[in-house]
Design a protein around this motif. Sequence first.
Motif, PDB file in Angstrom:
ATOM      1  N   LYS A  60       0.844  -1.189   0.095  1.00 29.81           N
ATOM      2  CA  LYS A  60      -0.011  -0.112   0.041  1.00 29.81           C
ATOM      3  C   LYS A  60       0.796   1.230   0.097  1.00 29.81           C
ATOM      4  N   LYS A  61       2.114   1.161   0.508  1.00 30.42           N
ATOM      5  CA  LYS A  61       2.974   2.386   0.504  1.00 30.42           C
ATOM      6  C   LYS A  61       3.500   2.592  -0.800  1.00 30.42           C
ATOM      7  N   VAL A  62       3.489   1.646  -1.549  1.00 32.04           N
ATOM      8  CA  VAL A  62       4.112   1.861  -3.072  1.00 32.04           C
ATOM      9  C   VAL A  62       2.930   2.126  -3.962  1.00 32.04           C
ATOM     10  N   VAL A  63       1.844   1.564  -4.049  1.00 34.42           N
ATOM     11  CA  VAL A  63       0.645   1.702  -4.910  1.00 34.42           C
ATOM     12  C   VAL A  63      -0.063   2.858  -4.453  1.00 34.42           C
ATOM     13  N   THR A  64      -0.502   2.982  -3.276  1.00 36.65           N
ATOM     14  CA  THR A  64      -1.321   4.144  -2.737  1.00 36.65           C
ATOM     15  C   THR A  64      -0.386   5.297  -2.343  1.00 36.65           C
TER      16      THR A  64
ATOM     17  N   HIS B 192      -0.098  11.350  -7.362  1.00 36.76           N
ATOM     18  CA  HIS B 192      -1.630  11.916  -7.956  1.00 36.76           C
ATOM     19  C   HIS B 192      -2.099  11.225  -9.099  1.00 36.76           C
ATOM     20  N   TYR B 193      -1.525   9.894  -9.135  1.00 38.46           N
ATOM     21  CA  TYR B 193      -2.102   9.011 -10.215  1.00 38.46           C
ATOM     22  C   TYR B 193      -3.344   8.576  -9.785  1.00 38.46           C
ATOM     23  N   ASP B 194      -4.456   8.602 -10.783  1.00 37.04           N
ATOM     24  CA  ASP B 194      -5.874   8.056 -10.214  1.00 37.04           C
ATOM     25  C   ASP B 194      -6.213   7.139 -11.341  1.00 37.04           C
ATOM     26  N   GLY B 195      -5.347   6.489 -12.206  1.00 36.60           N
ATOM     27  CA  GLY B 195      -5.856   5.800 -13.508  1.00 36.60           C
ATOM     28  C   GLY B 195      -5.789   4.250 -12.916  1.00 36.60           C
ATOM     29  N   VAL B 196      -5.913   3.567 -13.834  1.00 31.56           N
ATOM     30  CA  VAL B 196      -5.829   2.025 -13.612  1.00 31.56           C
ATOM     31  C   VAL B 196      -4.342   1.523 -13.468  1.00 31.56           C
ATOM     32  N   VAL B 197      -4.212   0.645 -12.356  1.00 29.99           N
ATOM     33  CA  VAL B 197      -3.321   0.023 -11.972  1.00 29.99           C
ATOM     34  C   VAL B 197      -3.330  -1.576 -12.371  1.00 29.99           C
ATOM     35  N   PHE B 198      -2.339  -2.088 -13.317  1.00 31.09           N
ATOM     36  CA  PHE B 198      -2.373  -3.664 -13.500  1.00 31.09           C
ATOM     37  C   PHE B 198      -1.436  -3.936 -12.530  1.00 31.09           C
TER      38      PHE B 198
END
Length: 363
Positions: free
Chosen positions: A262-266, A274-280
């Motif tokens: 969560k520290k990396v992705v969120t 400030h990225y709010d797009g899709v993460v695969f």
Amino acid sequence: MKKYFVFVCLLISVKGFSQSIDSLDFKIGQMLMVGYASTEIKEDNATIKDIETGKVGGILLFEKNINPNNSYVKLKQLTWTLQHHAPVPLFVAIDQEGGKVNRLKEKYGFPKSVSAAYLGKVASLDSTQFYAEMSASTLAGLGFNVNFAPVVDLSINKSNPIIARADRAYSDNPDTVALHAAKVIDAHRKFNIVTVLKHFPGHGSSHSDTHLGIADVTDYWQSKEVTPYDSLLKNGEIDAIMTAHIVNKKLDPLGLPGTLSKKVVTGLLRDSLHYDGVVFSDDMQMHAITKHYGLEKSIKLSLQAGVDVLIFSNNIQGSENRTVDTVHDIIKKLIKNGDLTEERINESYQRIMKLKRTRIETE
């Protein structure tokens, strides 16, 4: 002409499908991308049934899915059939980076591709654009709408077995990487192909391969590895991002792989950049995950981290075949137990549907 979801309708009426697009099962289905077992098209195939019933939102194809005879037509027939059975457009994805990561080889009659390392050495953005447009136009003609490329890892460790030695990085300079990546992204956008930058937050400094086990970059990772994402994001050049399974205790003191952190992705990607797009996710069957985390734990951590689409390629040697029903059951169990919320599922669902609605063109 864009044919898309009729959001005013709660039910989609297609053969074999009567599930509400607001149902939990359908939303979970949009978060799953799976591999397809062969080159054959069988209407009773389990994956086709999963697509038809809304349990899967994406398919990832590999070289094993290419028939050596009449390759273009057979592959087009396969992607068309898969898409035809989907209640809403599928992500139909491939890893077509060029060079060594090249599914559409010349021996099958497809155009020649070159590696990112080659293009970085040539140092001609026109050349990068030329090869990217050739790949993107081929993908579009075949029915693909997602390419897991370009790689924006930096060639920091020249002995890196999975990035530098595989010629997958343009350069060790983040600005150079961003310039080449932007050309690749723009070329794909001309043909309505979603590009997915990889591998966040940076795999270029690793000394080992996450396909085989844990890759710990704590002592090697450099903050400039995030720079290409930052600059491309500021220029509106990012469609989607793929996580890395690397361990980086500078970013996550618990030592969780990036996909599960969560520290990396969120924390880093969503809050700081400030990225709010899709993460695969990268493939959840790679051994960096399967050898150290059970299926349920890896699903729980990745979704808690903020990953939107989980990939189960069924293409890693020795990996356990993950059935779609099993993954659905695990996610619903996590919600029932309070480890996940329906709101969290809704967040990913909305991101996925927005990307499909705005970036994928269908007949």
